[in-house]
Design an enzyme around this catalytic site. Structure first.
Site, PDB file in Angstrom:
ATOM      1  N   ASP A 182      -5.283  20.064  -4.600  1.00 13.19           N
ATOM      2  CA  ASP A 182      -6.162  20.190  -3.438  1.00 13.19           C
ATOM      3  C   ASP A 182      -7.455  19.419  -3.607  1.00 13.19           C
ATOM      4  OD1 ASP A 182      -4.284  21.764  -2.285  1.00 13.19           O
ATOM      5  OD2 ASP A 182      -5.429  23.631  -2.353  1.00 13.19           O
TER       6      ASP A 182
ATOM      7  N   ASN B 147     -25.995  21.401  -7.803  1.00  9.37           N
ATOM      8  CA  ASN B 147     -24.887  22.302  -8.117  1.00  9.37           C
ATOM      9  C   ASN B 147     -23.610  21.555  -8.469  1.00  9.37           C
ATOM     10  OD1 ASN B 147     -26.184  24.732  -7.959  1.00  9.37           O
ATOM     11  ND2 ASN B 147     -25.269  25.381  -6.025  1.00  9.37           N
ATOM     12  N   GLU B 148     -23.035  20.871  -7.478  1.00  7.21           N
ATOM     13  CA  GLU B 148     -21.750  20.238  -7.723  1.00  7.21           C
ATOM     14  C   GLU B 148     -21.419  19.176  -6.693  1.00  7.21           C
ATOM     15  OE1 GLU B 148     -21.563  22.788  -4.755  1.00  7.21           O
ATOM     16  OE2 GLU B 148     -21.223  23.940  -6.584  1.00  7.21           O
TER      17      GLU B 148
ATOM     18  N   ALA C  69      -6.238  23.961  -7.393  1.00  8.15           N
ATOM     19  CA  ALA C  69      -4.806  24.092  -7.094  1.00  8.15           C
ATOM     20  C   ALA C  69      -4.031  22.845  -7.477  1.00  8.15           C
ATOM     21  CB  ALA C  69      -4.600  24.419  -5.609  1.00  8.15           C
TER      22      ALA C  69
ATOM     23  N   ARG D  63      -2.954  15.612  -9.199  1.00  9.41           N
ATOM     24  CA  ARG D  63      -2.410  15.909  -7.878  1.00  9.41           C
ATOM     25  C   ARG D  63      -2.728  17.359  -7.554  1.00  9.41           C
ATOM     26  NH1 ARG D  63       1.347  12.357 -10.098  1.00  9.41           N
ATOM     27  NH2 ARG D  63       2.052  10.683  -8.703  1.00  9.41           N
TER      28      ARG D  63
ATOM     29  N   ASP E 171     -30.247  30.586  -2.153  1.00 12.99           N
ATOM     30  CA  ASP E 171     -29.960  29.389  -2.934  1.00 12.99           C
ATOM     31  C   ASP E 171     -29.721  28.177  -2.039  1.00 12.99           C
ATOM     32  OD1 ASP E 171     -30.272  30.732  -5.276  1.00 12.99           O
ATOM     33  OD2 ASP E 171     -28.138  30.955  -5.711  1.00 12.99           O
ATOM     34  N   GLY E 172     -29.138  28.410  -0.853  1.00 13.93           N
ATOM     35  CA  GLY E 172     -28.936  27.302   0.079  1.00 13.93           C
ATOM     36  C   GLY E 172     -30.240  26.684   0.535  1.00 13.93           C
TER      37      GLY E 172
END
Length: 266
Positions: free
Chosen positions: A150, A122-123, A185, A148, A45-46
């Protein structure tokens, strides 16, 4: 028909690339790296992500097909033992074009700097250079929350099975014109509060991130990592462009999800 081939670079992928190129030239197809009608990705996929970004300026003219040489690729539905079959299909068979939505990312800067525009298959992720990421999140021009934590991940439907899935996001069928916002997170206590759930936005909605304290951020676009300084805002929405995949046989999305994540459990 004009074609090009992108290889992962390992010995197996390179050998398959040279074999396919020879076969396709024997069928009188034209090798053209600058303006291909079809791009064959050999690797994972990369490798296909790399090919997508290489040809992102001609998405309306180029279709992609993938051959995976390692673990099952989510975008690659052909295996090395099927090379001859794929070559004949490319040379002799009209292919079906399947279009998937893309993510448009527009980065705007303080002091009137020229904005940057990117497309993600993808993102896109946003993280602080150091410390906690603090961002105001706006949806359709209205303040939604102050995040707030990560970082934040904004994904396409086809990318919903990648980083987004690891963050607990939903898997979305790529026929849905949408984007998804997932948290990394987040900080939730008596003082700070976020929605805590992934958000799925339809194609006509826009999401905007605005920095609260620091103007410098690490932004990824698929496999690319970029440092942006003096950032004013980042805007996300479904792009007007689409990625086009060449299909020579059925490749159902939910079967792909099953084969990628749970087939060994049978």
């Amino acid at each position: 028909m004009k074609f090009s081939i992108t290889s992962k670079g390992d010995s197996q992928s390179n050998a398959l690339m040279h074999k396919m190129r020879t076969y396709l030239l024997d069928f009188d197809l034209v090798y053209d790296e600058s303006q291909p009608d079809i791009v064959i990705s050999v690797g994972g996929d990369g490798t296909l992500l790399y090919a997508f970004h290489r040809y992102s300026s001609r998405l309306d003219k180029t279709a992609f097909v993938g051959v995976h040489t390692g673990h099952l690729g989510f975008y690659a539905d052909w295996v090395p033992s099927e090379i001859e079959k794929l070559v004949i299909a490319i040379a002799k068979t009209p292919y079906q074009v399947i279009e998937y939505p893309l993510l448009e990312v527009i980065v705007r800067y303080q002091h009137g700097g020229k904005e940057s525009r990117y497309l993600a298959l993808n993102e896109c992720t946003v993280k602080s250079v150091e410390g906690t990421l603090v961002m105001d999140v706006e949806i359709r021009g209205e303040h939604f929350e102050r995040f707030r934590g990560d970082g934040l991940c904004i994904s396409t439907p086809s990318g919903s099975t990648a980083y987004n899935k690891a963050l607990g996001g939903a898997i979305i069928h790529p026929s849905l014109q949408s984007i998804q916002l997932a948290e990394m997170a987040s900080i939730n206590n008596k003082v700070f509060r976020t929605i805590g759930s992934p958000l799925i936005l339809p194609g006509h909605h826009t999401c905007m991130l605005k920095p609260v304290n620091r103007p410098d951020f690490m932004v990824t676009i698929d496999h690319l990592t970029l440092l942006h300084r003096d950032l004013k805002s980042i805007q996300f929405r479904v792009a007007k462009e689409k990625v086009r995949f060449a299909r020579f046989r059925p490749f159902p999305f939910w079967k792909r999800v099953h084969d990628s994540f749970i087939s060994d459990a049978d």
